[in-house]
Each structure stands twice: as C-alpha cells, then as structure tokens.
Motif scaffolding. Structure first.
Motif, PDB file in Angstrom:
ATOM      1  N   LEU A 219       5.389  -9.609 -15.350  1.00  0.00           N
ATOM      2  CA  LEU A 219       6.044  -8.530 -14.619  1.00  0.00           C
ATOM      3  C   LEU A 219       5.066  -7.448 -14.199  1.00  0.00           C
ATOM      4  CD1 LEU A 219       9.252  -8.147 -16.844  1.00  0.00           C
ATOM      5  CD2 LEU A 219       9.013  -9.425 -14.708  1.00  0.00           C
ATOM      6  N   THR A 220       3.999  -7.270 -14.974  1.00  0.00           N
ATOM      7  CA  THR A 220       3.021  -6.239 -14.669  1.00  0.00           C
ATOM      8  C   THR A 220       2.103  -6.649 -13.525  1.00  0.00           C
ATOM      9  OG1 THR A 220       3.044  -5.580 -16.993  1.00  0.00           O
ATOM     10  CG2 THR A 220       1.237  -4.750 -15.658  1.00  0.00           C
ATOM     11  N   VAL A 221       1.756  -7.936 -13.459  1.00  0.00           N
ATOM     12  CA  VAL A 221       0.869  -8.414 -12.389  1.00  0.00           C
ATOM     13  C   VAL A 221       1.435  -8.084 -11.003  1.00  0.00           C
ATOM     14  CG1 VAL A 221      -0.109 -10.457 -11.305  1.00  0.00           C
ATOM     15  CG2 VAL A 221      -0.250 -10.189 -13.772  1.00  0.00           C
ATOM     16  N   PRO A 222       2.693  -8.455 -10.685  1.00  0.00           N
ATOM     17  CA  PRO A 222       3.209  -8.098  -9.363  1.00  0.00           C
ATOM     18  C   PRO A 222       3.373  -6.596  -9.157  1.00  0.00           C
ATOM     19  CG  PRO A 222       4.932  -9.116 -10.690  1.00  0.00           C
ATOM     20  CD  PRO A 222       3.649  -9.313 -11.419  1.00  0.00           C
ATOM     21  N   ALA A 223       3.666  -5.843 -10.242  1.00  0.00           N
ATOM     22  CA  ALA A 223       3.807  -4.391 -10.107  1.00  0.00           C
ATOM     23  C   ALA A 223       2.496  -3.754  -9.685  1.00  0.00           C
ATOM     24  CB  ALA A 223       4.300  -3.792 -11.425  1.00  0.00           C
ATOM     25  N   ILE A 224       1.398  -4.147 -10.343  1.00  0.00           N
ATOM     26  CA  ILE A 224       0.087  -3.594  -9.989  1.00  0.00           C
ATOM     27  C   ILE A 224      -0.343  -4.082  -8.609  1.00  0.00           C
ATOM     28  CG2 ILE A 224      -2.363  -3.607 -10.616  1.00  0.00           C
ATOM     29  CD1 ILE A 224      -1.589  -3.552 -13.508  1.00  0.00           C
ATOM     30  N   MET A 225      -0.016  -5.332  -8.290  1.00  0.00           N
ATOM     31  CA  MET A 225      -0.357  -5.864  -6.974  1.00  0.00           C
ATOM     32  C   MET A 225       0.331  -5.057  -5.868  1.00  0.00           C
ATOM     33  SD  MET A 225       0.129  -9.743  -5.505  1.00  0.00           S
ATOM     34  CE  MET A 225      -0.534 -10.417  -7.028  1.00  0.00           C
ATOM     35  N   LEU A 226       1.599  -4.721  -6.080  1.00  0.00           N
ATOM     36  CA  LEU A 226       2.326  -3.923  -5.094  1.00  0.00           C
ATOM     37  C   LEU A 226       1.742  -2.525  -4.977  1.00  0.00           C
ATOM     38  CD1 LEU A 226       6.078  -4.868  -5.656  1.00  0.00           C
ATOM     39  CD2 LEU A 226       4.745  -5.178  -3.572  1.00  0.00           C
ATOM     40  N   ASP A 227       1.391  -1.913  -6.106  1.00  0.00           N
ATOM     41  CA  ASP A 227       0.796  -0.569  -6.067  1.00  0.00           C
ATOM     42  C   ASP A 227      -0.522  -0.576  -5.313  1.00  0.00           C
ATOM     43  OD1 ASP A 227       2.889   0.481  -7.481  1.00  0.00           O
ATOM     44  OD2 ASP A 227       1.873   0.417  -9.430  1.00  0.00           O
ATOM     45  N   GLU A 228      -1.353  -1.567  -5.598  1.00  0.00           N
ATOM     46  CA  GLU A 228      -2.647  -1.665  -4.899  1.00  0.00           C
ATOM     47  C   GLU A 228      -2.434  -1.902  -3.407  1.00  0.00           C
ATOM     48  OE1 GLU A 228      -5.501  -3.582  -2.659  1.00  0.00           O
ATOM     49  OE2 GLU A 228      -3.957  -4.825  -3.607  1.00  0.00           O
ATOM     50  N   SER A 229      -1.483  -2.750  -3.055  1.00  0.00           N
ATOM     51  CA  SER A 229      -1.207  -3.025  -1.651  1.00  0.00           C
ATOM     52  C   SER A 229      -0.715  -1.775  -0.936  1.00  0.00           C
ATOM     53  CB  SER A 229      -0.167  -4.142  -1.523  1.00  0.00           C
ATOM     54  OG  SER A 229      -0.646  -5.349  -2.076  1.00  0.00           O
ATOM     55  N   PHE A 230       0.126  -1.003  -1.618  1.00  0.00           N
ATOM     56  CA  PHE A 230       0.626   0.239  -1.025  1.00  0.00           C
ATOM     57  C   PHE A 230      -0.512   1.226  -0.801  1.00  0.00           C
ATOM     58  CE2 PHE A 230       2.618   4.486  -1.511  1.00  0.00           C
ATOM     59  CZ  PHE A 230       3.431   4.450  -0.378  1.00  0.00           C
ATOM     60  N   MET A 231      -1.412   1.342  -1.781  1.00  0.00           N
ATOM     61  CA  MET A 231      -2.561   2.239  -1.625  1.00  0.00           C
ATOM     62  C   MET A 231      -3.456   1.787  -0.481  1.00  0.00           C
ATOM     63  SD  MET A 231      -3.595   2.971  -5.613  1.00  0.00           S
ATOM     64  CE  MET A 231      -5.017   3.960  -5.119  1.00  0.00           C
ATOM     65  N   SER A 232      -3.697   0.489  -0.389  1.00  0.00           N
ATOM     66  CA  SER A 232      -4.530  -0.035   0.702  1.00  0.00           C
ATOM     67  C   SER A 232      -3.842   0.173   2.044  1.00  0.00           C
ATOM     68  CB  SER A 232      -4.812  -1.525   0.478  1.00  0.00           C
ATOM     69  OG  SER A 232      -5.575  -1.723  -0.697  1.00  0.00           O
ATOM     70  N   PHE A 233      -2.513   0.034   2.065  1.00  0.00           N
ATOM     71  CA  PHE A 233      -1.761   0.258   3.301  1.00  0.00           C
ATOM     72  C   PHE A 233      -1.925   1.701   3.774  1.00  0.00           C
ATOM     73  CE2 PHE A 233       2.052   1.270   5.744  1.00  0.00           C
ATOM     74  CZ  PHE A 233       2.112   0.196   6.627  1.00  0.00           C
ATOM     75  N   LEU A 234      -2.024   2.633   2.811  1.00  0.00           N
ATOM     76  CA  LEU A 234      -2.189   4.045   3.160  1.00  0.00           C
ATOM     77  C   LEU A 234      -3.637   4.400   3.470  1.00  0.00           C
ATOM     78  CD1 LEU A 234       0.139   5.761   0.513  1.00  0.00           C
ATOM     79  CD2 LEU A 234       0.627   5.293   2.920  1.00  0.00           C
ATOM     80  N   GLY A 235      -4.552   3.459   3.257  1.00  0.00           N
ATOM     81  CA  GLY A 235      -5.950   3.715   3.564  1.00  0.00           C
ATOM     82  C   GLY A 235      -6.758   4.286   2.421  1.00  0.00           C
ATOM     83  N   VAL A 236      -6.194   4.314   1.201  1.00  0.00           N
ATOM     84  CA  VAL A 236      -6.917   4.856   0.046  1.00  0.00           C
ATOM     85  C   VAL A 236      -7.137   3.764  -1.004  1.00  0.00           C
ATOM     86  CG1 VAL A 236      -6.166   7.236   0.341  1.00  0.00           C
ATOM     87  CG2 VAL A 236      -4.725   5.639  -0.942  1.00  0.00           C
ATOM     88  N   GLY A 237      -7.095   2.519  -0.556  1.00  0.00           N
ATOM     89  CA  GLY A 237      -7.251   1.409  -1.478  1.00  0.00           C
ATOM     90  C   GLY A 237      -8.617   0.774  -1.381  1.00  0.00           C
ATOM     91  N   VAL A 238      -8.633  -0.531  -1.223  1.00  0.00           N
ATOM     92  CA  VAL A 238      -9.881  -1.295  -1.193  1.00  0.00           C
ATOM     93  C   VAL A 238     -10.759  -0.846  -0.030  1.00  0.00           C
ATOM     94  CG1 VAL A 238     -10.841  -3.605  -0.954  1.00  0.00           C
ATOM     95  CG2 VAL A 238      -8.753  -3.270  -2.278  1.00  0.00           C
ATOM     96  N   PRO A 239     -12.030  -0.511  -0.277  1.00  0.00           N
ATOM     97  CA  PRO A 239     -12.903  -0.029   0.800  1.00  0.00           C
ATOM     98  C   PRO A 239     -13.385  -1.159   1.703  1.00  0.00           C
ATOM     99  CG  PRO A 239     -14.135  -0.161  -1.252  1.00  0.00           C
ATOM    100  CD  PRO A 239     -12.708  -0.505  -1.591  1.00  0.00           C
ATOM    101  N   ALA A 240     -13.542  -0.844   2.992  1.00  0.00           N
ATOM    102  CA  ALA A 240     -14.098  -1.808   3.952  1.00  0.00           C
ATOM    103  C   ALA A 240     -15.553  -2.106   3.589  1.00  0.00           C
ATOM    104  CB  ALA A 240     -13.991  -1.237   5.353  1.00  0.00           C
ATOM    105  N   PRO A 241     -16.067  -3.294   3.914  1.00  0.00           N
ATOM    106  CA  PRO A 241     -15.432  -4.380   4.679  1.00  0.00           C
ATOM    107  C   PRO A 241     -14.565  -5.315   3.832  1.00  0.00           C
ATOM    108  CG  PRO A 241     -17.677  -5.015   4.159  1.00  0.00           C
ATOM    109  CD  PRO A 241     -17.480  -3.614   3.596  1.00  0.00           C
ATOM    110  N   LEU A 242     -14.393  -4.977   2.536  1.00  0.00           N
ATOM    111  CA  LEU A 242     -13.496  -5.780   1.712  1.00  0.00           C
ATOM    112  C   LEU A 242     -12.063  -5.630   2.217  1.00  0.00           C
ATOM    113  CD1 LEU A 242     -14.899  -4.887  -1.830  1.00  0.00           C
ATOM    114  CD2 LEU A 242     -15.367  -6.931  -0.484  1.00  0.00           C
ATOM    115  N   ALA A 243     -11.222  -6.564   1.863  1.00  0.00           N
ATOM    116  CA  ALA A 243      -9.833  -6.508   2.326  1.00  0.00           C
ATOM    117  C   ALA A 243      -8.923  -7.121   1.287  1.00  0.00           C
ATOM    118  CB  ALA A 243      -9.684  -7.239   3.654  1.00  0.00           C
TER     119      ALA A 243
END
Length: 297
Positions: A219-243
């Motif tokens: 249950l924690t794996v998808p929760a953290i995955m969603l949080d990271e995806s939301f942060m990346s969607f807002l532009g404060v997540g994974v730095p370019a050129p990574l994706a």
C-alpha cells in the motif's frame, strides 16, 4: 495453516492476482533490461519531434525528439525506484516507532502518539515540496563537495522526505498490534523468565507483525509513487534530463490543445502508471486476505 499456504489458496480462488504479479514482473524487467534494447538513450535528442508511434519509435517521440518508449522505461526505473526506497525508509521508521511506543506504554506511548498526531495535522506533501525546494541548493553543494555524482541531490531529498512522511499510519497500526501482543501469555512468560526487552521485541513481537508489514508494503509503494508523480507534475520532482512517469504526464499536459492531439504523449506513460498502481493495489488486497487471520476463509 501457514501464511504461504493461505496466500496460495487466495491466489487459486482469484487468478487475477497472478496476472497482476506477472504484469509487475514484466514492468520491472522492461525497466531494468528492456531499456537497453530500444536502440536509444533516454536523453538522446533528435530532430524527430512529436512523431506518431511507428516501427522506428514504437511509442513515438516527444517535443525534443526523445524516443518515448525509452523515456517511459526510464520513468519506470525512477518511479518504482523512488517508491521502493521511500517505502523502505517509511517501514523502518514506522515499524521501529510503533513497536517502541506500544511496548513502552504509559506516558512514553502517550507522548509519542501526540507527536504522530501533530505531524498528521500538517499538510505533509506541501511540507515535502517546500523542504525539497529549500534544501535543493544546499544539498547540491554538499554532494559536489563529497564528490557524489551518481545520485541527483533533489532525487535523494524526494526519496528521504517522502519516506519520512508515509510512516505515520504504519506506526499507529504497529503500535496497536504491539499493545495487544504484549499482553499475550507467551510474552508475559518470556518477560517473567528474564527475557530482555530487545529480545522480546525482536524474537517474539516482530515475527507476529510481518503479515501486517507485508500488506502495508504493497500500500505504501503506490502512495509514494503517486506523491512523487504529483511533485514531478508540478515541476518540483525529478530533475531533467531524468524523467519519471509524473514528468512525462506533465510534458504531455503541456501539449494538450484543441487544434492537434499528441495522444501518444499521454496514453503510454499514464497507462503504465495506472496499470502498475492497480496491480499493486490488487496484490495488496490479496496479501491482506492471505495474511490477516481475521479475513482468512
């Protein structure tokens, strides 16, 4: 009936769980191995901008001419990796905190639970975004001085802070179970025979918590995955050129317009993320049915 046999019975009644496990295995293999056979690198730029899926680019290309299949598989690496490491951090903190709180009891338990309730009242995801944005610069400087180049500082901060915000529920669940377990006769007997607190916790209480821990893991794996995806969607997540998958969905959203549709930019990363989250949730339900004695048939 042991837990493994119980899980086998659950899977036999619901073969869809096998499909979910097989899909997750395929995603992991594609992310770890398949990405090396696409013929492209994730940061390879070309003039082939926004091409539709073809035999040369099975998932098409993005605005910068990146091969989208390679980017999606790279996104799988990062999204699953962040979720896995963040979950390990969350489980370590949550299980330790909950076991100590429940076993200590009394004032220590009350104080530790008040701390959990205070943290619960905070907008944790907003707090993570603020902390990552604030500490990104100092972390980059520290990593440069230490000669660490294999891990982007922002990615490290995301993993740590997401892991440190997802432990609260685990701590409360573990604490409740420990409060019940420590009153059992076998725990009281071990204590009366002079067993140390550490021995009781590690040899007698912790093994009885593994079922709950495994279920919470899924249950924690998808929760953290969603949080990271939301942060990346807002532009404060994974730095370019990574994706990550969230970054790819954000790139697709930026191209949405009523004139022309670049459907492949959204369908493939969003589809992979959605199916992976569904598979993890279905597996979590199966593990709960197999390992929770209250719902075993």
């Amino acid at each position: 009936m042991n837990a493994l046999h119980s899980f086998y019975l659950v899977v036999r009644r619901d073969p869809f769980l096998i499909v979910c496990a097989f899909f997750l295995l395929i995603v992991v293999l594609l992310a770890c191995v398949g990405i090396h056979f696409t013929g492209y690198t994730y940061d390879q730029i070309s003039d082939a901008s926004l091409l539709k899926p073809s035999r040369h680019h099975l998932f098409g290309t993005d605005l910068n001419g990146h091969d989208l299949l390679t980017r999606v598989l790279k996104g799988a690496q990062l999204s699953l990796g962040v979720a896995a490491v963040g979950t390990i951090v969350s489980l370590t903190v949550g299980v330790t905190y909950g076991m100590v709180s429940g076993y200590a009891g009394g004032r220590i338990d009350n104080l530790m639970m008040r701390v959990v309730e205070i943290i619960y009242s905070l907008p944790t995801l907003v707090l993570v975004i603020v902390l990552v944005a604030t500490l990104d610069g100092p972390a980059a400087t520290l990593f440069h001085r230490l000669g660490i180049t294999s891990i982007p500082p922002r990615l490290f901060l995301i993993v740590v802070f997401l892991g440190l915000t997802e432990w609260l529920t685990m701590a409360r669940i573990i604490r409740g179970q420990v409060l019940v377990l420590k009153e059992q006769a076998f725990i009281q007997a071990t204590s009366a025979l002079g067993g140390s607190h550490l021995r009781i916790l590690m040899q007698h209480i912790f093994p009885n918590l593994t079922g709950i821990i495994v279920v919470y893991l899924t249950l924690t794996v998808p929760a953290i995955m969603l949080d990271e995806s939301f942060m990346s969607f807002l532009g404060v997540g994974v730095p370019a050129p990574l994706a990550s998958w969230g970054t790819l969905v954000a790139d697709a959203a930026a191209l949405i317009n009523p004139i022309k549709s670049y459907w492949w930019m959204l369908i493939f990363p969003a589809g992979f993320m959605t199916l992976t989250l569904l598979a993890l949730n279905f597996l979590g339900d199966g593990l709960r049915d197999a390992l929770d004695p209250r719902v075993r048939k």
